[in-house]
Write a protein that holds these residues in place. Structure first.
Motif, mmCIF file in Angstrom:
data_model
loop_
_atom_site.group_PDB
_atom_site.id
_atom_site.type_symbol
_atom_site.label_atom_id
_atom_site.label_comp_id
_atom_site.label_asym_id
_atom_site.label_seq_id
_atom_site.Cartn_x
_atom_site.Cartn_y
_atom_site.Cartn_z
ATOM 1 N N TYR A 220 82.323 59.587 93.242
ATOM 2 C CA TYR A 220 82.963 59.838 91.953
ATOM 3 C C TYR A 220 82.370 61.072 91.282
ATOM 4 O O TYR A 220 83.073 61.860 90.654
ATOM 5 N N THR A 223 83.161 65.459 92.042
ATOM 6 C CA THR A 223 84.168 66.270 91.357
ATOM 7 C C THR A 223 83.612 66.905 90.087
ATOM 8 O O THR A 223 84.052 67.990 89.677
ATOM 9 N N PHE A 227 84.368 69.959 87.631
ATOM 10 C CA PHE A 227 85.132 69.619 86.430
ATOM 11 C C PHE A 227 84.389 69.953 85.142
ATOM 12 O O PHE A 227 84.983 70.401 84.159
ATOM 13 N N TYR A 252 95.875 68.456 84.787
ATOM 14 C CA TYR A 252 94.806 67.721 85.470
ATOM 15 C C TYR A 252 94.876 66.228 85.117
ATOM 16 O O TYR A 252 94.738 65.365 85.981
ATOM 17 N N GLN A 282 89.128 64.538 99.324
ATOM 18 C CA GLN A 282 88.495 65.076 98.122
ATOM 19 C C GLN A 282 87.513 66.198 98.483
ATOM 20 O O GLN A 282 87.481 67.251 97.830
ATOM 21 N N LEU A 286 87.824 70.162 97.286
ATOM 22 C CA LEU A 286 86.741 70.830 96.547
ATOM 23 C C LEU A 286 86.267 72.069 97.296
ATOM 24 O O LEU A 286 85.985 73.107 96.684
ATOM 25 N N MET A 306 92.779 68.298 93.010
ATOM 26 C CA MET A 306 91.459 67.797 92.644
ATOM 27 C C MET A 306 91.583 66.652 91.644
ATOM 28 O O MET A 306 90.910 65.621 91.755
ATOM 29 N N ALA A 310 90.418 62.838 92.012
ATOM 30 C CA ALA A 310 89.183 62.651 91.246
ATOM 31 C C ALA A 310 88.920 61.192 90.894
ATOM 32 O O ALA A 310 87.803 60.688 91.042
ATOM 33 N N GLY A 368 82.513 74.502 93.787
ATOM 34 C CA GLY A 368 83.440 73.762 94.642
ATOM 35 C C GLY A 368 82.792 73.226 95.894
ATOM 36 O O GLY A 368 82.851 72.019 96.184
ATOM 37 N N GLY A 371 80.121 70.522 95.231
ATOM 38 C CA GLY A 371 80.755 69.231 94.985
ATOM 39 C C GLY A 371 81.259 68.601 96.271
ATOM 40 O O GLY A 371 81.163 67.372 96.461
ATOM 41 N N VAL A 375 80.455 64.802 97.887
ATOM 42 C CA VAL A 375 81.475 63.822 98.270
ATOM 43 C C VAL A 375 81.396 63.509 99.768
ATOM 44 O O VAL A 375 81.617 62.367 100.182
#
Length: 421
Positions: A220, A223, A227, A252, A282, A286, A306, A310, A368, A371, A375
């Motif tokens: 979680y 992202t 973000f 978004y 995901q 990213l 994204m 997310a 990016g 992240g 993930v």
């Protein structure tokens, strides 16, 4: 419509207003980062602490404050939460510097943590048993609406008037929620059940649950490396005007709402398989943002994807944790939910912190792929969980204890479908 049904619907709407206010304040500073930084004469990275410390406040507030207030009247606690929420946002709006602003954010976060822990219980208690899933869905619709409309609207207000006005507007919604809760929420609600300390210790020492909490935080939170700094990224790297931030956040938010619904449906049958697919997609999106960020059309498409992914993992992660808790620590299921809420927000805090470090050292465009790495780690942990589950299913003794995914997860995922942290 029977009188009791009408009262319960109005009570749920009061809770939904509270959820809308809390959902809006959680991510409002994402759209306001450049405005706050400029007004307080500080860096965008330092301003990013308004996201990091808020998430840490929820991480602490969810399990710890819920446990400390377990014997309080649910209605009095709810009203107290909203007063704290109003105080926190008012403090943020009146802040003369970053220290006071961060203090206001942490105060609001404590209210958020407790509300998320008790809100579901209150919603379930004010309706008949056969309507509990629908009641929870109404409650969390406030969070979904906040993501779709509250955050971009707050960003727009901040751009047109000031970021302080945006926080004051949220405090005003908190006042409306307080009045609605005071009038519409029934007084005679059951108190929470205190979980024995030994059961709480089992919860945080069980290897399978710890693995699931790590999946939640990394999957979680990944992202949020991007973000948290999405507004400055779109301004400095992509080349959009600051005034377009509210509209992009609206796009978004719509993507998040769609993804949340998809996530609830796909996680019903087999949450681990669904989560592995979600995390993999995901991570790819990213990573792609690193290359598409300098190009407006490509960046917009990537940002939409994204957003779609997310929050898609939220129902599956929550459902999986509750299934594990029912199996391994059945007397601490409620606490397991609170700890997983804490894990969601620990992920936000970690992601926002990493985003700040990356922005400060190697640049916004690199958020990016960082992240994506975060993930990807969650995806690998998901594979590990699958292997452990398959290994247990080979043993007849273990297999007899393990609930089938289809039986347990369907109702849990449906009830949590609209939950956002």
């Amino acid at each position: 419509m029977p009188q009791n049904n009408r009262k319960s619907i109005f009570a749920l709407l009061a809770l939904a207003i509270s959820a809308f206010a809390i959902g809006t304040t959680e991510f409002i500073s994402v759209g306001l980062l450049p405005l706050i930084a400029r007004d307080l004469h500080i860096s965008v990275t330092l301003t990013g602490l308004t996201v990091t410390l808020y998430a840490l406040g929820v991480t602490i507030g969810a399990p710890v404050l819920t446990s400390l207030t377990i014997n309080m009247s649910r209605k009095k606690l709810l009203l107290g939460i909203m007063l704290v929420f109003i105080a926190g946002n008012s403090t943020a709006a009146l802040a003369g510097g970053i220290a006071m602003l961060l203090a206001g954010r942490v105060i609001s976060a404590f209210a958020h943590g407790v509300f998320m822990s008790i809100g579901t219980t209150i919603a379930a208690d004010i309706v008949p048993e056969n309507r509990r899933a629908s009641a929870i869905a109404i409650l969390f619709s406030g969070l979904t609406i906040a993501t779709v409309t509250g955050v971009p609207l707050g960003t727009f207000i901040g751009q047109q008037l000031s970021w302080r006005t945006a926080f004051l507007s949220i405090a005003l919604i908190g006042v409306i929620a307080f009045i609605a809760n005071m009038i519409l929420i029934p007084s005679h609600l059951r108190k929470g059940k205190k979980t024995p300390v030994r059961e709480q210790i089992k919860l945080v020492t069980n290897g399978r649950l710890l693995l699931a909490f790590l999946m939640t935080a990394l999957g979680y939170g990944g992202t949020f490396v991007v973000f948290t700094y999405l507004s400055p990224l779109l301004y400095h790297v992509t080349g959009f005007k600051e005034s377009t931030a509210a509209f992009i956040l609206l796009l978004y938010g719509i993507a998040i709402a769609i993804g949340n619904i998809i996530g609830g449906k796909t996680a019903n049958r087999n949450p681990l398989s669904a989560l592995l697919v979600m995390f993999s997609l995901q991570a790819v999106v990213l990573l792609l943002l690193t290359f598409t960020a300098p190009y407006k059309t490509a960046a917009l498409i990537t940002v939409f994807l994204m957003g779609l992914l997310a929050f898609m993992n939220v129902p599956g992660l929550q459902a999986y944790v509750l299934v594990l808790a029912e199996r391994f620590v059945p007397k601490a299921v409620d606490v397991a939910s609170a700890v997983n809420i804490a894990a969601f927000n620990a992920g936000i805090a970690l992601g926002a912190y990493l985003g700040g470090v990356v922005t400060e050292t190697i640049g916004l465009v690199h958020t990016g792929w960082v992240g994506a790495v975060m993930v990807t780690a969650a995806a690998l942990l998901t594979v590990r969980s699958q292997l452990l589950q398959r290994k247990e299913s080979v043993s007849p003794e273990q297999n007899n204890k393990m609930p089938t995914q289809g039986e347990k997860v369907h109702d849990i995922a449906s009830a949590k479908r609209n939950q956002a942290c």
